[in-house]
Design an enzyme around this catalytic site. Structure first.
Site, short mmCIF file in Angstrom:
data_model
loop_
_atom_site.label_atom_id
_atom_site.label_comp_id
_atom_site.label_asym_id
_atom_site.label_seq_id
_atom_site.Cartn_x
_atom_site.Cartn_y
_atom_site.Cartn_z
N THR A 1 -10.64 49.89 38.84
CA THR A 1 -9.59 50.50 38.02
C THR A 1 -9.69 50.11 36.56
O THR A 1 -9.46 50.92 35.66
CB THR A 1 -8.20 50.11 38.56
OG1 THR A 1 -8.04 50.66 39.88
CG2 THR A 1 -7.09 50.64 37.67
N THR B 1 -9.34 45.99 42.22
CA THR B 1 -8.48 45.02 42.89
C THR B 1 -8.38 45.22 44.40
O THR B 1 -7.89 44.34 45.10
CB THR B 1 -7.06 45.06 42.30
OG1 THR B 1 -6.51 46.38 42.46
CG2 THR B 1 -7.08 44.69 40.82
#
Length: 345
Positions: A25, A102
């Site tokens: 991300t 993540t």
């Protein structure tokens, strides 16, 4: 308090940190309005961070992968660990930062920690909000991670995870929210410290770590993870014998399974290491509180190995690494006794 947050300006300058980018991300941009995809290089991530001039840190950048973290594999991380070892061996580096997605960050950081024996810290970070969103947290996380990696107080602590200005041990941190910026917590121990005014403040000494010799990796074992649920009939256990090299079972509560799973788990434990973890997210696997069929005591007596404080995801990473290094059941029992924090005074 250990590592009292001394500013880097109080130490010899400039410090030098190597940043390895894996994607995720933190490195994503919009794909024609259809969502975001990994696109930014590690150099572009670093260039987008304000505050380098005040940090007094030289940054070396390596664009290692550009993948969403769910697509990272053990081979990617073993290759990264080898790359980090080689770079540290050449000298001139105070610390390393790894940026990645993540989704699997807690697993990746722990695998790196198992094979990291150098004093220089490795700090893993990422972002919960991509760069196209208001309040994107990637630049702040990256700057905090670099400053933590460069600081002398971080030495000897292995692999750390830094997000939202908190510093976590790789062996204890978990992702506990799908999208919140404070998604990463260490449920059993709390964070090791925090980042304030750009410098790390450690609230405790280095954690007890378990490490393996990276030169011992020879195999690529199959280690599935099975989570037990209400009314589970054990269908996912069927056919594992002969197909898996080890197994992690995420039991309910303190390490419990339905009685119908007791016999198949006992049989599997006779042919491969089977590790018993808890699906709850905090607390250790119990050892001798309950004694009914399917309880933790019953399963341990049938040959399963307790994971201690290791959650199921980290238990799987450790079991995979042990088997990859040729470890037998005795090695598995010993390793989980140490890495799982199951040694009591």
């Amino acid at each position: 308090m250990s590592g009292k947050g001394e500013p880097l300006s109080a130490h010899a300058s400039p410090r030098r940190v190597v940043v390895y980018g894996l994607g995720g991300t933190i490195a994503m941009t919009s794909d024609n309005g259809r969502g975001v995809v990994p696109a930014l290089s590690a150099a572009q991530l670093v260039e987008a961070v304000p505050g380098w001039a005040d940090a007094g840190i030289e940054v070396e950048v390596v664009d290692f992968r550009r993948l969403p973290s769910a697509s990272l594999g053990f081979d990617d991380l073993l290759a990264l660990a080898a790359e980090i070892r080689g770079r540290l061996a050449r000298g001139g580096v105070d610390g390393v930062v790894v940026t990645q997605g993540t989704d699997t960050l807690e697993e990746a950081a722990y695998l790196l920690d198992l094979f990291h024996t150098a004093a220089e810290p490795v700090v893993v970070t990422g972002a919960m909000r991509n760069p196209a969103l208001a309040g994107a947290d990637g630049p702040a996380n990256l700057l905090a991670a670099v400053r933590t990696a460069a600081h002398p107080a971080s030495r000897g602590r292995g692999v750390l995870v830094v997000l939202a200005d908190q510093i976590h041990a790789a062996g204890r941190v978990r992702k506990t929210h799908t999208s919140g910026v404070c998604a990463f917590t260490s449920p059993d121990s709390g964070p090791l410290g925090l980042v304030a005014e750009g410098d790390p403040w450690f609230l405790s000494g280095p954690t007890v770590r378990f490490t393996l010799d990276p030169a011992a990796v020879r195999a690529r074992p199959r280690v599935p993870l099975v989570t037990v649920a209400l009314g589970d009939d054990g269908v996912l256990l069927h056919g594992l014998a002969g197909r898996a090299d080890g197994l992690v079972v995420a039991g309910a509560g303190g390490g419990h399974v339905p009685r119908d799973l007791v016999a198949p788990l006992g049989e599997l434990a006779g042919s491969m290491p089977v590790v018993l973890a808890s699906r709850t997210g905090a607390g250790p696997v119990l050892r001798a509180t309950y004694a009914y069929p399917g309880s933790e005591r019953d399963l341990l007596e049938r040959g399963l190995v307790g994971a201690g404080l290791l959650d199921p995801l980290k238990a799987r990473v450790l079991l995979w690494a042990l088997l990859a290094c040729g470890g037998d059941r005795d090695a598995v029992v010993s390793a989980f006794g140490r890495a799982g924090g199951a040694v009591h005074g």
